[in-house]
Each structure stands twice: as C-alpha cells, then as structure tokens.
Design an enzyme around this catalytic site. Structure first.
Site, PDB file in Angstrom:
ATOM      1  N   GLY A  11       0.829  -1.209   0.000  1.00  0.00           N
ATOM      2  CA  GLY A  11       0.000   0.000   0.000  1.00  0.00           C
ATOM      3  C   GLY A  11       0.858   1.251   0.000  1.00  0.00           C
ATOM      4  N   ASP A  32       0.472  -8.909   1.580  1.00  0.00           N
ATOM      5  CA  ASP A  32      -0.582  -8.048   1.040  1.00  0.00           C
ATOM      6  C   ASP A  32      -1.505  -8.889   0.167  1.00  0.00           C
ATOM      7  OD1 ASP A  32      -1.978  -5.813  -0.359  1.00  0.00           O
ATOM      8  OD2 ASP A  32      -0.399  -4.607   0.566  1.00  0.00           O
ATOM      9  N   LYS A  92     -12.948  -6.732   9.239  1.00  0.00           N
ATOM     10  CA  LYS A  92     -12.229  -7.992   9.452  1.00  0.00           C
ATOM     11  C   LYS A  92     -10.721  -7.785   9.567  1.00  0.00           C
ATOM     12  CE  LYS A  92     -13.519 -11.801   7.303  1.00  0.00           C
ATOM     13  NZ  LYS A  92     -13.948 -12.663   6.171  1.00  0.00           N
ATOM     14  N   TYR A 146     -14.416   1.605   9.970  1.00  0.00           N
ATOM     15  CA  TYR A 146     -12.975   1.844  10.082  1.00  0.00           C
ATOM     16  C   TYR A 146     -12.622   2.245  11.517  1.00  0.00           C
ATOM     17  CZ  TYR A 146      -8.367   3.782   8.804  1.00  0.00           C
ATOM     18  OH  TYR A 146      -7.027   4.039   8.701  1.00  0.00           O
ATOM     19  N   THR A 176      -1.962  11.699   5.950  1.00  0.00           N
ATOM     20  CA  THR A 176      -0.612  11.629   5.396  1.00  0.00           C
ATOM     21  C   THR A 176      -0.714  11.577   3.882  1.00  0.00           C
ATOM     22  OG1 THR A 176       0.095  10.425   7.354  1.00  0.00           O
ATOM     23  CG2 THR A 176       1.531  10.259   5.444  1.00  0.00           C
TER      24      THR A 176
END
Ligand code: UDP
Length: 318
Positions: A11, A32, A92, A146, A176
């Site tokens: 990511g 990932d 999850k 989230y 960020t």
C-alpha cells in the site's frame, strides 16, 4: 539482521515503510492481498535479496517460517471511499487481521506495531487531539467500520501486551500524503491534485470549512521508525499540526499546480469530522520527533509524482 513483516506492505504507507526497513538493514516480508495495495508500489523491491512478497489475506491464519523480530500491521483499506465500499473487509482486517498478526508476534516473540489512526478520535470535541482523548465516534455510521475496527485493534494490542507480554507499540496516524497514493482513491490530496492537473473542477465537500492537517510521508515513516525503536507502549500521534480548511487546501493545490480549475461544492459526507489536528507533544517528548517537511514542499513532490503517473497512463490512472 532483523526480520520484519509489514502487512499491507504494497500500500501507500506500507511500501514506504518497507523501503525504510530495508535501508535500516532489515530483511522484509511484505504480506498483502492487493485489495487496495498495488504490486507496482513494490515492484522495484522485488529483485532485492532481503525483500519478499507473500500474497495473503491476513484475516486468514498466517504461517511464516523462521525468526521474526518486528511485525508492523498496516493492512487496511484507509480511504473513506474504500472502506465504504469494503465495510466488512475493513472490519475484518482491523479485528481478525490484528488478532492473527498478534498471535504471530506472540509465537515468534516479535515486537508488534499497530497502525492506528486519528479516526479513533471520531468527530473530535477536543482540539487539537492529545492521545488522552477518548474520542467521539458514531459506531453505526458509515465511518464506524474503520473507526471501530481500529479502536478494537488498539484494545486487542493492549490485551496481548497485558496477558501475553507481547512487546507492542501503537501509532495514531493523521492525514498523510505523498507519492504512491492512488489517484482515484477518493482522498482529498490525490483527488484535488488529479482534478487540478486534468483541468476538472475541484470537488470540495460541504462548504470546505472542515479542517485537516497534512503530513508528508517521509516524516511519518521517520516517526514510526523512532516509535518502533523506543520502548513506549502507549499510543503516539504522528502527524503534522499544520492545520487548514479544505477550501484553503483546494486553493493551495490550484496555486501549486498553476491550474485554472474551478471549485465545485458537493454534499458533505455523513459523519465527516469537522476538525482534525494532532497534538504531538508526546511524539516530541518521547521520540524527539517532529515533522521536517513543510506541507507545500511535500505537495510539490507529490504533484510531481502525479504529473509523471498521469503522463504514463495517458491521463487515465486507476
Ligand atoms: N474532501 C473533499 N473533496 C474530496 C475528498 C475529500 O472536500 O474530493 C474532504 C472530506 O470531506 C474531508 C477532507 O476532505 O473533510 C479529508 O478527506 P479524506 O477523504 O482525504 O480523509 P479523512 O480525513 O476524511 O479521513
């Protein structure tokens, strides 16, 4: 040589973190499943002896042979658009993914660092936000998937620390930005830059009076590295306190890109926090850390990256 595992290593943040760990002499395993990560982000690392990619969903049990010294759990959709589209995966990876990676840390005797978020503060009633603030989160709103996953993750980390003596760290990451953000991930920085470069109107949500404070990715990675090297177990905010309204931010992007795009006001998403600014007293005191790259300088670099990407993809990035 230290062995590090970075979940979500393909990511935006994860890939920068993999690079930094390699520079620090670590052997790095990136895990990932490429739901929001991109192989392209780590392509340049794949040939290195000390780097490997495991394509795996960390909500499933994880098996890794050999010694592990550090586990950094960065896997999660992180853009509001992504986690609204992937609410169950988001819950999850923050819950089961955290449990699985903590279990691995316990089995390997590894140090564990959780990527948490300013979203644990929700729509904050205290400004700026110190780590001692418990937050104002709507559990059943669209962002709850989230926010609550990360809040659960922090609780799980502390439970593994208390019950199983796992050596843990928690970083609360504020907005960020930098190279490798996906141009169409929906977050304000890539969206405005991409719109400005394409000459499309900048989509300011609400009246643009809500605030955010943007940190350049290199500064964030430095803060995370210092936290990992420290022995501090409580959450630490890492972010740039330079706060601005979203409307000011749009104007700044127009200025820096030299774009003549207009501003188009769009409806404000539900539960969009009205203000956000990190109180970084703790990071200053414990880690001797503060941001070094000012926001316009970081934006210049990011705009440069987006210009190249858009040229490569003939103006049509993913
Ligand atoms: N935003 C905006 N236009 C966009 C995308 C975002 O005005 O196209 C606003 C959004 O409403 C929020 C801020 O910019 O107030 C930051 O949004 P982002 O999705 O980057 O992350 P957040 O800080 O909300 O997690």
């Amino acid at each position: 040589m230290k062995n590090a595992i970075v979940t979500g290593g393909a990511g935006f943040l994860g890939s920068h973190l993999c690079e930094r760990l390699l520079e620090e002499g670590c052997r790095v395993t990136c895990i990932d499943n490429m739901v929001t990560g991109r192989p392209r982000n780590i392509e340049h690392l794949l040939g290195l002896d000390n780097f490997r990619l495991i394509r795996h969903d960390v909500t499933q049990p994880i098996e890794v042979a050999g010694e592990v010294d550090y586990i950094l759990h960065f896997a999660s959709p992180a853009s509001p658009m992504d986690y609204l589209e992937l609410p169950i995966q988001t819950l999850k990876v923050g819950s089961l993914g955290t449990h699985n990676t903590l279990g691995l840390a316990k089995a390997k005797g590894a140090r564990y660092l959780l990527a948490s978020t300013s979203e644990v503060y929700g729509d904050p009633l205290i400004h700026p936000q110190p780590e001692s603030y418990w937050g104002n989160v709507n559990p059943v709103g669209p962002r709850g998937v989230y926010d609550e996953a990360k809040r659960f993750a922090e609780a799980m980390v502390m439970a593994y620390r208390r019950v199983h003596s796992v050596d843990t760290r928690i970083v609360r990451i504020f907005n960020t930005f930098g190279p490798r953000m996906r141009p169409r991930d929906g977050r304000v920085v890539p969206t405005f830059i991409q719109q400005a470069l394409a000459g499309e109107p900048l989509s300011v949500f609400g009246d643009g009076s809500q605030t955010r404070s943007f940190c350049y990715v290199d500064d964030l990675v430095e803060g995370i590295w210092r936290l990992l090297q420290s022995d501090f177990p409580e959450p630490v905010n890492i972010g740039n306190p330079h706060e601005m309204t979203i409307l000011q931010f749009a104007e700044r992007i127009l200025e820096l890109t030299g774009s003549r795009s207009e501003i188009a006001f769009k409806p404000l998403p539900e539960d969009d926090p009205k203000t956000r600014q990190p109180d970084i007293t703790r990071a200053r005191e414990i880690l001797g850390w503060e941001p070094k790259v000012d926001t316009p300088a970081g934006l210049e670099r990011t705009i440069g990256y987006f210009r190249e990407r858009l040229a490569e993809t003939a103006g049509d990035p993913e």
